[in-house]
Scaffold this motif. Sequence first.
Motif, PDB file in Angstrom:
ATOM      1  N   HIS A  57      52.828  31.634  29.845  1.00 24.22           N
ATOM      2  CA  HIS A  57      53.200  31.154  31.173  1.00 24.22           C
ATOM      3  C   HIS A  57      51.967  31.254  32.054  1.00 24.22           C
ATOM      4  CE1 HIS A  57      57.844  31.739  30.695  1.00 24.22           C
ATOM      5  NE2 HIS A  57      57.311  30.926  29.808  1.00 24.22           N
ATOM      6  N   ALA A  58      51.107  30.259  31.894  1.00 23.05           N
ATOM      7  CA  ALA A  58      49.796  30.259  32.553  1.00 23.05           C
ATOM      8  C   ALA A  58      49.914  29.747  33.987  1.00 23.05           C
ATOM      9  CB  ALA A  58      48.811  29.430  31.743  1.00 23.05           C
ATOM     10  N   TYR A  59      50.659  30.487  34.796  1.00 23.95           N
ATOM     11  CA  TYR A  59      50.811  30.131  36.204  1.00 23.95           C
ATOM     12  C   TYR A  59      49.549  30.504  36.988  1.00 23.95           C
ATOM     13  CZ  TYR A  59      55.839  29.105  36.006  1.00 23.95           C
ATOM     14  OH  TYR A  59      57.065  28.528  35.758  1.00 23.95           O
ATOM     15  N   PRO A  60      49.295  29.788  38.096  1.00 25.16           N
ATOM     16  CA  PRO A  60      48.127  30.089  38.945  1.00 25.16           C
ATOM     17  C   PRO A  60      48.409  31.245  39.894  1.00 25.16           C
ATOM     18  CG  PRO A  60      49.290  28.205  39.818  1.00 25.16           C
ATOM     19  CD  PRO A  60      49.996  28.575  38.548  1.00 25.16           C
ATOM     20  N   ASN A  61      48.560  32.429  39.334  1.00 27.08           N
ATOM     21  CA  ASN A  61      48.865  33.613  40.139  1.00 27.08           C
ATOM     22  C   ASN A  61      47.593  34.320  40.576  1.00 27.08           C
ATOM     23  OD1 ASN A  61      51.767  33.745  40.360  1.00 27.08           O
ATOM     24  ND2 ASN A  61      51.808  33.980  38.141  1.00 27.08           N
ATOM     25  N   PRO A  62      47.688  35.156  41.631  1.00 29.83           N
ATOM     26  CA  PRO A  62      48.899  35.539  42.365  1.00 29.83           C
ATOM     27  C   PRO A  62      49.477  34.406  43.232  1.00 29.83           C
ATOM     28  CG  PRO A  62      47.140  37.172  42.655  1.00 29.83           C
ATOM     29  CD  PRO A  62      46.520  35.947  42.041  1.00 29.83           C
ATOM     30  N   GLY A  63      50.779  34.443  43.390  1.00 36.21           N
ATOM     31  CA  GLY A  63      51.470  33.593  44.352  1.00 36.21           C
ATOM     32  C   GLY A  63      51.636  32.144  43.973  1.00 36.21           C
ATOM     33  N   PHE A  64      51.412  31.757  42.711  1.00 32.96           N
ATOM     34  CA  PHE A  64      51.533  30.355  42.280  1.00 32.96           C
ATOM     35  C   PHE A  64      50.673  29.431  43.130  1.00 32.96           C
ATOM     36  CE2 PHE A  64      55.752  32.415  41.698  1.00 32.96           C
ATOM     37  CZ  PHE A  64      55.779  32.449  40.310  1.00 32.96           C
ATOM     38  N   ALA A  65      49.520  29.932  43.564  1.00 34.09           N
ATOM     39  CA  ALA A  65      48.757  29.169  44.558  1.00 34.09           C
ATOM     40  C   ALA A  65      47.252  29.164  44.329  1.00 34.09           C
ATOM     41  CB  ALA A  65      49.040  29.735  45.956  1.00 34.09           C
ATOM     42  N   GLN A  66      46.781  29.768  43.246  1.00 36.44           N
ATOM     43  CA  GLN A  66      45.335  29.898  43.057  1.00 36.44           C
ATOM     44  C   GLN A  66      44.724  28.613  42.487  1.00 36.44           C
ATOM     45  OE1 GLN A  66      44.101  32.720  44.388  1.00 36.44           O
ATOM     46  NE2 GLN A  66      46.293  32.965  44.851  1.00 36.44           N
ATOM     47  N   PRO A  67      43.493  28.288  42.866  1.00 33.54           N
ATOM     48  CA  PRO A  67      42.826  27.093  42.327  1.00 33.54           C
ATOM     49  C   PRO A  67      42.392  27.320  40.885  1.00 33.54           C
ATOM     50  CG  PRO A  67      41.322  28.318  43.721  1.00 33.54           C
ATOM     51  CD  PRO A  67      42.659  28.992  43.860  1.00 33.54           C
ATOM     52  N   PRO A  68      42.083  26.248  40.157  1.00 29.57           N
ATOM     53  CA  PRO A  68      41.632  26.394  38.769  1.00 29.57           C
ATOM     54  C   PRO A  68      40.364  27.233  38.634  1.00 29.57           C
ATOM     55  CG  PRO A  68      42.207  24.123  39.240  1.00 29.57           C
ATOM     56  CD  PRO A  68      42.234  24.839  40.545  1.00 29.57           C
ATOM     57  N   SER A  69      39.583  27.311  39.692  1.00 29.99           N
ATOM     58  CA  SER A  69      38.338  28.089  39.640  1.00 29.99           C
ATOM     59  C   SER A  69      38.596  29.586  39.551  1.00 29.99           C
ATOM     60  CB  SER A  69      37.482  27.797  40.884  1.00 29.99           C
ATOM     61  OG  SER A  69      38.211  28.092  42.068  1.00 29.99           O
ATOM     62  N   SER A  70      39.837  30.011  39.820  1.00 29.68           N
ATOM     63  CA  SER A  70      40.200  31.420  39.712  1.00 29.68           C
ATOM     64  C   SER A  70      40.472  31.731  38.242  1.00 29.68           C
ATOM     65  CB  SER A  70      41.437  31.731  40.559  1.00 29.68           C
ATOM     66  OG  SER A  70      41.809  33.076  40.424  1.00 29.68           O
ATOM     67  N   ARG A  71      39.536  32.402  37.598  1.00 23.70           N
ATOM     68  CA  ARG A  71      39.608  32.584  36.144  1.00 23.70           C
ATOM     69  C   ARG A  71      40.104  33.974  35.749  1.00 23.70           C
ATOM     70  NH1 ARG A  71      36.827  28.667  33.161  1.00 23.70           N
ATOM     71  NH2 ARG A  71      36.668  26.787  34.433  1.00 23.70           N
ATOM     72  N   GLY A  72      40.898  34.623  36.572  1.00 17.21           N
ATOM     73  CA  GLY A  72      41.362  35.971  36.269  1.00 17.21           C
ATOM     74  C   GLY A  72      42.460  36.005  35.228  1.00 17.21           C
ATOM     75  N   THR A  73      42.901  37.218  34.916  1.00 16.08           N
ATOM     76  CA  THR A  73      43.914  37.425  33.888  1.00 16.08           C
ATOM     77  C   THR A  73      45.294  36.941  34.317  1.00 16.08           C
ATOM     78  OG1 THR A  73      44.306  39.674  34.699  1.00 16.08           O
ATOM     79  CG2 THR A  73      42.687  39.410  32.932  1.00 16.08           C
TER      80      THR A  73
END
Length: 380
Positions: A217-233
């Motif tokens: 479930h590769a959601y853009p977390n935190p908050g379902f709002a992060q850009p693709p450039s955010s490469r965190g866990t």
Amino acid sequence: MKQLLLIFNLIATFFQYTPVTYAASDPLSMPNNKIGIHILFTSELNEAANLVNTSNGDWGYVLIPIQSGDKDLKKWQSFMDDAAQKHLIPIVRLATEGDYFNTTVWRRPTEADILDFANFLNSLTWPTRNRYIVVFNEVNRGDEWGGSANPTEYAQLLSYATTVFNYLNPDFFVISSGLDNAAPDQGTDFINEYTFLRAMNQASPGIFEHIDGIASHAYPNPGFAQPPSSRGTQGVGSFAYERDLIKQFTGKKLPIFITETGWSSDKVPTKTQAEYYRTTLSSIWNDPDIVAITPFVLRAAGPFAQFSLIDQSGNQTDQYLALKNTPKVKGSPMITRQVLAASASYDNLPEKKFKTETVEKPTKTLSQQLQATFAWMMKL
């Protein structure tokens, strides 16, 4: 039922030490259209096909949950037939139902649920050779596991599921549950997904050798709002961290199914979401280990409306159009039968009835006797 489970447990123990040959094909070894969509209702197949099989695409994916109380053979065989007609590859996610005594949680599944699901789903004629099964949902959350997340219980049930499904039909392709990639370590209410995976492997060493694929479930977390450039866990690239951790447990290369993902329209404008999808599909999700990407969700209301790709007025959103217009490939999965004609009739199909099989007479070897006993039990 207790006697049935006891007998099956003895057989499962035997087969744990017996080499098993799996016949499911490698979906990455042939042309594959990885674009798909998560739907909630069987009636949404036509809309799904219009999304995933466009821009030169064919044989995209559609993920749908099936609840334990929804084993209507006529309904689900019609779904499989429609998927064949529309060139859609089904991914079926197992689900229980809201707990009768606590409606805020999903009932914890049992071995009986696994047997029931396996018998029912094996009764269906699927459009492709690979029969993709996801074993439950976000099990690192207590509210998805009877109120208390438990990696040991899930690992044991997942191991049991691989034994049952692959014994009934080696074409079943068993995929582990997608995990909540934003869950903190908070007792048994929430367990961080990487903590959960480590605990699974510790409780059931070799569990990741037995499954066929990993759901993410590769959601853009935190908050379902992060850009693709955010490469965190916790971001859209979390599947890679999950894959790398699991690789430490097994030398087996496990394909990845991104079975849920998407940005919240409450936090990210739809035009920005469209750009995020284009960027992510051409970069992070252009990973050779990814089989399918099925964003959540095609159409939804209530709390899930913020993720819906078709808005409440029935209009296609900017992110829907971004996915629709993404260049795709013509998938070429192994097909089990010819696509049915549009005029096919299902009037004579029985409902809620399993396919019966002839029980073989026991032969002299222990293995053959066990196989015959198992076939008999599947008819109870």
